[in-house]
Design a protein around this motif. Sequence first.
Motif, PDB file in Angstrom:
ATOM      1  N   UNK A   1     -10.085   2.600   1.211  1.00 34.24           N
ATOM      2  CA  UNK A   1     -10.845   2.537  -0.521  1.00 34.24           C
ATOM      3  C   UNK A   1     -10.049   2.049  -0.902  1.00 34.24           C
ATOM      4  N   UNK A   2      -9.232   2.746  -1.199  1.00 33.60           N
ATOM      5  CA  UNK A   2      -8.118   3.103  -2.478  1.00 33.60           C
ATOM      6  C   UNK A   2      -7.251   2.011  -2.980  1.00 33.60           C
ATOM      7  N   UNK A   3      -6.548   1.240  -1.151  1.00 37.04           N
ATOM      8  CA  UNK A   3      -5.937  -0.434  -1.445  1.00 37.04           C
ATOM      9  C   UNK A   3      -6.418  -0.640  -0.934  1.00 37.04           C
TER      10      UNK A   3
ATOM     11  N   UNK B   1      -1.504   3.890  11.539  1.00 37.47           N
ATOM     12  CA  UNK B   1      -0.482   4.205  11.101  1.00 37.47           C
ATOM     13  C   UNK B   1      -0.368   5.740  11.185  1.00 37.47           C
ATOM     14  N   UNK B   2      -1.630   6.748  11.380  1.00 38.26           N
ATOM     15  CA  UNK B   2      -0.949   7.617  11.658  1.00 38.26           C
ATOM     16  C   UNK B   2      -0.493   8.116  13.253  1.00 38.26           C
TER      17      UNK B   2
ATOM     18  N   UNK C   1      -2.985  -4.758   5.424  1.00 29.84           N
ATOM     19  CA  UNK C   1      -2.551  -3.563   6.722  1.00 29.84           C
ATOM     20  C   UNK C   1      -1.937  -3.490   6.464  1.00 29.84           C
ATOM     21  N   UNK C   2      -0.801  -3.801   6.113  1.00 32.01           N
ATOM     22  CA  UNK C   2       0.870  -3.198   6.500  1.00 32.01           C
ATOM     23  C   UNK C   2       0.488  -1.783   4.858  1.00 32.01           C
ATOM     24  N   UNK C   3      -0.101  -1.916   4.018  1.00 30.86           N
ATOM     25  CA  UNK C   3       0.224  -0.327   3.420  1.00 30.86           C
ATOM     26  C   UNK C   3      -1.407   0.145   4.195  1.00 30.86           C
ATOM     27  N   UNK C   4      -1.849  -0.015   4.908  1.00 29.13           N
ATOM     28  CA  UNK C   4      -2.941   0.724   5.141  1.00 29.13           C
ATOM     29  C   UNK C   4      -2.015   1.205   6.074  1.00 29.13           C
ATOM     30  N   UNK C   5      -1.385   0.856   6.900  1.00 28.48           N
ATOM     31  CA  UNK C   5      -0.090   1.774   8.506  1.00 28.48           C
ATOM     32  C   UNK C   5       0.502   2.391   8.032  1.00 28.48           C
TER      33      UNK C   5
END
Lengths: 265, 373, 177
Positions: free
Chosen positions: C118-120, C132-133, C162-166
């Motif tokens: 949500x933040x990103x 990513x985790x 999505x890259x940022x999410x990863x």
Amino acid sequence: MLKAKDIKEKYVRSHPSPFCPGCGGGMVLNSLSRAVEKSKLSKDEIVAVSGIGCAAWIPSPHWRVDTLHTTHGRAIAFATGVKLGNQDLEVMVVSGDGDCAGIGGNHLLHGARNNVDMNVFMINNGLYAMTGGQVAPTTEHDEETLTTPYGNPSSSFEAAEVVKAAGAGHVARWTTYHMNELIEEVEKAIETDGFSFIEILTQCPTRTGKKKNMSGLEMLEWYKENTSKDQDTEKIYVGTLSKVDKPELTEQIYRQIKEAGGDPK
Amino acid sequence: MKEKGEYFMEGNIACAEGALKAGCGFYAGYPITPASEVMNHLSEELPKVGGRFIQMEDELGSMASIVGASWTGLKSMTATSGPGFSLMQENLGYAVMTETPCVVVNVQRAGPSTGQATKPGTGDVMQARFGSQGDYELIALSPNSVQEMFDFTVRAFNLAERYRTPVVLLADAGVGHMREKVKIREDVKTVKRRRPEEGEREFFDTDREDHVPPMPNFGEGEELLVTGSTHLGDGTRDTSSFEAQDNLVRRLVDKIEDNREDIEDWEEHHAEDSDLVVVSYGSMSRPARGAVRKARKEGHNVGFFRPKVIWPSPEKRLKKIGENSKVLLAELSLRGYRMEVERSVPSENLHIFDRLNSLPTVDKIYDNIKEVL
Amino acid sequence: MIKIRIGGWAGQGTVRAGTILGRSLSIEQGYHVVQQRSYSAAVRSGIAYSDVIADKKELDELVIDTPNYLLVMYQNTLDEWEDTAKKVDVLIVDSSRVENVPEIPGKIYEVPAGKIAEDIGTAKAANVVLLGSLARVSEKIDIDMLKKTVREEFPEKYTELNIEALEKGFEEVSDRE
Ligand code: SF4
């Protein structure tokens, strides 16, 4: 204009006729051939598709064109594949009332809705003739048939009206008494780029005739007496029921193919 | 259509891509789980290569229209699952009788009737072979990976065109709905139906050894007589003579029987010299093969046999295997292929691992192998 | 052999996450991979999950009995799977939507994936945050290859997000299993 003999020569394969004496099937074949002869069509462009029943034998094997004699009720669906496969073909479906409106009713509805370019001739003799004269969807209420010995408890199906409501481009009704009008209507059907449906009331002296104690000729007389080109009478209306302009399926699909970058050649 | 390369792809999509590569020009279908993805994908991709796509009003119509389109010269196909496959049977028989090349994909699900629509099953094996009325033979392929969903779809088209017959791709929800890597090659070999040579006028009989007559298209002035009734070599309906029925139906059966060598295909490992041979097909054959591998690693003398072409069934090979070793049939149904295997393997040698609803793990079959050994 | 199950409520993108992971392991990392999806047939409601099995050797195991890694995005899904959760090596939950985590012998990672996403920009990317985790937790899963796959799987306007999410999901976890 070719003479009757020449029409026969050109359009009819010399197989022994499978029809009973006085049957209307031969008259239908004759009308179709004459209409094609009058039109600009070459008979090599025609594919006649039929299902099962006496009417299905009108084109197969007698009509001297490409024929596809299929399964009971499915002629319109087979014909849809033929038309979509090759847009240049003129597809004619000859189907009995049981074949077309009974077992094949769903394809009839959706063929009309799709307005796919074909000419469907529903040969209506009011019962299942080939199998002995059982009740059909087109049999009148109270009528006696082989399987309604106490009278038809059900009511008859107004196929032409239903096809009209389903969205066919061209709908008409004639009888074998009205040969000239029928030929003209078939010509109109050939010219129509869409789903043409012509119901043809056709005498079956062997089944219907026997029940009603009428000969083939008497049945033709009956068609004459009990039909009218005027819609506002109690009689059975004969003539064009509807002619509308709406998108035709093959045209639409070929256009989409081109827009998607394909070549439907 | 995908360019050559490696893709991580769902089985049903690989099937659709195989159809495109094989030169499919007509698809008609009706939505059904778990086969719809084939149709969804082709609705977008087929027009791009000039092919026609139509969603029909039902499966009766789908099967009918692909036969109609085939006679205009197009390679045609439909895909469905159990309930739709049942509806197609009559017109599938029509395609056999009229020698119309076409491909019917059945992504089998758990039946009978509506059953469990998303769950795999292989209860339609006998139906694929015997579902339509009368005597006939047809070809059915049984893929067990996403790669084979692609490859076997191409082969299904090729066999259909080569032998002028419907070919069934007898997949199941297991392979249809999983994703794996698939390699798409550029040089996919395709086959086209044999066209009549100058003066050749018999389109429904032949003296050729392969029993395959040539096939013209509608609209070529041949005044074709195509009929599901018994017919003579020129197509003329003959509803009564002994000769017509005997000649036609025998040839239709021989067309498949006598060309077995070209049609048959199977995978086997140590099927000759093992104490036990696991026989399996479709998605189930994957864990079954895994279990055989594991058993061999553990020192057990176990072999593996898998028909890739399930009809005509490799009956001679099965018989040979059943003579020399115990057989464990592993299948995702209770009655799928069982009777065919029972016919070839003596009952004292035959063991069954049958399972419903979902695929087992490798260990589950491995445990069963150990029990049978 | 690595066996991963990603589950949640239908619509949370569990199958999508499985596809990205499967594709990355298969095409980019050279594993033999099988991915299965499972959700109810007609109606898109209820539990949805995706299984990914990967091996360096030819793969004939098509289903997962007990996963090594279980990623859960919704409370009711975890409640439903409590027995499975007790057998896995690693459990990763989206702690934005999973509050009650049972005690299990395996390792638990609580990642507020929904909140991070949500933040990103969009809560929809929670599935990718969890991937990513997972890449941080398991050294067999290559985060760079996941990024490459994301670039190819998503339309361009969503790739950066999505890259940022990863990355955020990767950074959120501090230790490997
Ligand atoms: S049974 Fe009736 S419809 Fe059939 S051929 Fe005889 S007269 Fe014609």
